[in-house]
Design an enzyme around this catalytic site. Structure first.
Site, PDB file in Angstrom:
ATOM      1  N   ASN A  26       1.073  -1.000   0.181  1.00 21.16           N
ATOM      2  CA  ASN A  26       0.455   0.168   0.271  1.00 21.16           C
ATOM      3  C   ASN A  26       0.771   1.121  -0.130  1.00 21.16           C
ATOM      4  OD1 ASN A  26      -3.043  -0.312   0.453  1.00 21.16           O
ATOM      5  ND2 ASN A  26      -2.130  -2.121   1.595  1.00 21.16           N
ATOM      6  N   HIS A 121      -8.782  -1.096   5.915  1.00 19.67           N
ATOM      7  CA  HIS A 121      -8.880  -2.484   6.592  1.00 19.67           C
ATOM      8  C   HIS A 121      -9.168  -3.109   5.343  1.00 19.67           C
ATOM      9  CE1 HIS A 121      -9.744  -5.298   9.687  1.00 19.67           C
ATOM     10  NE2 HIS A 121     -10.600  -5.461   9.116  1.00 19.67           N
ATOM     11  N   LEU A 156     -11.573  -0.372  17.526  1.00 17.36           N
ATOM     12  CA  LEU A 156     -10.837  -0.754  16.902  1.00 17.36           C
ATOM     13  C   LEU A 156     -11.348  -1.282  15.192  1.00 17.36           C
ATOM     14  CD1 LEU A 156      -8.539  -3.449  16.137  1.00 17.36           C
ATOM     15  CD2 LEU A 156     -10.644  -4.810  16.707  1.00 17.36           C
ATOM     16  N   GLU A 186      -7.802  -1.791  -2.572  1.00 19.42           N
ATOM     17  CA  GLU A 186      -6.655  -1.089  -1.331  1.00 19.42           C
ATOM     18  C   GLU A 186      -5.739  -0.051  -1.969  1.00 19.42           C
ATOM     19  OE1 GLU A 186      -4.886  -2.934   1.456  1.00 19.42           O
ATOM     20  OE2 GLU A 186      -6.015  -5.013   1.422  1.00 19.42           O
TER      21      GLU A 186
HETATM   22  C1  GRF Z   1      -3.283  -4.683   4.012  1.00 23.91           C
HETATM   23  O1  GRF Z   1      -4.098  -5.816   3.484  1.00 23.91           O
HETATM   24  C2  GRF Z   1      -4.023  -3.518   4.566  1.00 23.91           C
HETATM   25  O2  GRF Z   1      -5.380  -3.399   4.074  1.00 23.91           O
HETATM   26  C3  GRF Z   1      -3.640  -4.382   6.000  1.00 23.91           C
HETATM   27  O3  GRF Z   1      -2.801  -4.958   6.485  1.00 23.91           O
HETATM   28  C4  GRF Z   1      -2.225  -5.115   4.822  1.00 23.91           C
HETATM   29  C5  GRF Z   1      -0.661  -4.899   4.601  1.00 23.91           C
HETATM   30  O4  GRF Z   1      -0.386  -5.269   2.950  1.00 23.91           O
HETATM   31  N1  GRF Z   1      -3.826  -3.319   7.360  1.00 23.91           N
HETATM   32  P1  GRF Z   1       0.911  -4.501   2.323  1.00 23.91           P
HETATM   33  O5  GRF Z   1       1.995  -3.621   3.435  1.00 23.91           O
HETATM   34  O6  GRF Z   1       0.508  -3.124   2.003  1.00 23.91           O
HETATM   35  O7  GRF Z   1       1.123  -4.808   1.250  1.00 23.91           O
END
Ligand code: GRF
Length: 212
Positions: A26, A121, A156, A186
């Site tokens: 991300n 999330h 949460l 995401e």
């Molecule tokens: C993602 O699925 C996010 O939604 C969750 O943790 C994961 C992190 O993935 N909170 P990355 O480290 O961004 O690849």
């Protein structure tokens, strides 16, 4: 039609800090969005609790400063939280982005950055908060799931929702395949919300976030 960035040259660019604990895909999506688009903001740093996080490599490659607040180097959770709060405050960010931060934040940090901290999330909240949102969705047998970007409050994964994106759940999905399908969404949703924030287009009204 492409999105038209709203730039207000009278306002200084927003300073964004990303907090990540691991892989950092991300974070990478955010970096690339900043590189691709004209955004009224800049990513001024990565903060991580994990010295081995791959997100650090991504930051180094992009020339983004890294602050490591190593959870294991602190004697207690309280001291760690103080260290993290200090690191974040020192950076004086306009927005803190939790992008795969795998710990629950202490109340002091949440209070300090109220309205200035978002989280991604991997479920359609309020369904399946907490760990393993994708696994919970599969176990429950839902037909649609997705991801949620929300402001962080002291519940949460319960703060005001900014944006959600859906994916279908297929009969033969396992956790990994479903997670990958959600992750694609995401990587769209989180940069989009950051752009909106940079354009001053998010207004929190109680539980609702209006996109102006
Ligand atoms: C993602 O699925 C996010 O939604 C969750 O943790 C994961 C992190 O993935 N909170 P990355 O480290 O961004 O690849």
């Amino acid at each position: 039609m492409g999105r038209r960035p709203v730039r207000n040259d009278t306002m200084p660019p927003k300073k964004i800090i990303v907090v990540a604990s691991g892989r950092g895909s991300n974070f990478q999506a955010i970096i690339e969005d900043f590189q691709r688009n004209s955004i009224a903001g800049e990513c001024i740093g990565l903060v991580t609790d994990n010295p081995n996080a791959y997100a650090i490599t991504r930051a180094n490659e992009a020339g983004i400063p890294v602050t490591i607040v190593d959870f294991t180097a602190f004697e207690s959770r309280e001291l760690y939280e103080k260290g993290l709060l200090l690191a974040l405050k020192n950076a004086q960010p306009d927005l803190v982005v939790l992008a795969g931060y795998m710990r629950i934040l202490g109340k002091d940090i949440v209070r300090e950055f109220a309205g200035k901290m978002i989280n991604i999330h991997p479920s359609l909240l309020p369904s399946f908060p907490g760990l393993h949102g994708q696994r919970q969705a599969l176990k429950h047998g839902v037909k649609v799931t997705g991801c949620t970007v929300h402001f962080v409050d002291d519940t949460l994964d319960g703060g005001p929702i900014v944006l959600q994106r859906c994916v279908r759940v297929m009969d033969d999905d396992d956790e990994e395949i479903l997670s990958q399908r959600i992750l694609i969404q995401e990587h769209i949703a989180l940069p989009e919300v950051i752009r909106l924030f940079c354009e001053d287009r998010l207004k929190i009204e109680g539980r609702n976030v209006r996109i102006l």
